[in-house]
Scaffold this motif. Structure first.
Motif, PDB file in Angstrom:
ATOM      1  N   HIS A  74      -0.975  13.188  -4.974  1.00 44.13           N
ATOM      2  CA  HIS A  74       0.351  12.483  -5.042  1.00 44.13           C
ATOM      3  C   HIS A  74       0.054  11.135  -4.955  1.00 44.13           C
ATOM      4  O   HIS A  74      -0.642  10.437  -4.263  1.00 44.13           O
ATOM      5  N   TYR A  75       0.794  10.351  -5.726  1.00 47.29           N
ATOM      6  CA  TYR A  75       0.674   8.620  -5.791  1.00 47.29           C
ATOM      7  C   TYR A  75       2.088   8.057  -5.815  1.00 47.29           C
ATOM      8  O   TYR A  75       3.300   8.786  -6.227  1.00 47.29           O
ATOM      9  N   ALA A  76       2.000   7.028  -5.414  1.00 49.86           N
ATOM     10  CA  ALA A  76       3.354   6.089  -5.613  1.00 49.86           C
ATOM     11  C   ALA A  76       3.312   5.744  -6.966  1.00 49.86           C
ATOM     12  O   ALA A  76       2.312   5.636  -7.534  1.00 49.86           O
ATOM     13  N   ASP A  77       4.692   5.344  -7.343  1.00 48.98           N
ATOM     14  CA  ASP A  77       4.946   5.093  -8.717  1.00 48.98           C
ATOM     15  C   ASP A  77       4.049   3.843  -9.262  1.00 48.98           C
ATOM     16  O   ASP A  77       3.770   3.787 -10.271  1.00 48.98           O
ATOM     17  N   SER A  78       4.077   2.876  -8.232  1.00 51.93           N
ATOM     18  CA  SER A  78       3.482   1.748  -8.364  1.00 51.93           C
ATOM     19  C   SER A  78       1.840   1.600  -8.805  1.00 51.93           C
ATOM     20  O   SER A  78       1.369   0.820  -9.264  1.00 51.93           O
ATOM     21  N   VAL A  79       1.294   2.706  -8.502  1.00 50.15           N
ATOM     22  CA  VAL A  79      -0.304   2.811  -8.608  1.00 50.15           C
ATOM     23  C   VAL A  79      -0.624   3.969  -9.624  1.00 50.15           C
ATOM     24  O   VAL A  79      -1.709   4.072  -9.701  1.00 50.15           O
TER      25      VAL A  79
END
Length: 124
Positions: A60-65
């Protein structure tokens, strides 16, 4: 009790790459969900990436990365990694490794264990 030690931070030019590592000791590493967070100067700590402890290692990732960073784990080495590509100046922060007893580390997780952090600086 789990101890976490990050490494791999440093200074890199925009567009470059770094790979962070987080070595764990104590506890049963394979049963912990793992994650990376970061804190830039003057800002609150934020979620970057998480990986489950089982079930095919869901990530799962932050949108920014998304699309630039990849989290992975090697249970035999008791290590979690964060491969960071196409780095931007706004990625500059102290990066923290975290471990949690839950199934997954996400943006709403308050992890049980934290590392001391490693500095990543991206120059423009």
């Amino acid at each position: 009790q789990v101890q976490l030690v990050e490494s791999g931070g440093g200074l890199v030019q925009a567009g470059g790459s770094l790979r962070l590592s987080c070595a764990a000791s104590g506890g049963t590493f394979s049963t912990y969900a793992m994650g990376w967070f970061r804190q830039a100067p003057g800002k609150e700590r934020e979620f970057v990436a998480g990986i489950s402890w089982s079930g095919g290692y869901i990530t799962h990732y932050a949108d920014s990365v998304k699309g630039r960073f990849t989290i992975s784990r090697d249970n035999a080495k008791r290590t979690v990694y964060l491969q960071m590509n196409s780095l931007k100046p706004e990625d500059t922060a102290v990066y923290y490794c975290a471990a949690d007893n839950s199934a997954m580390v996400a943006d709403t997780t308050s992890p049980n264990y934290w590392g001391q952090g490693t500095q990543v600086t991206v120059s423009s």
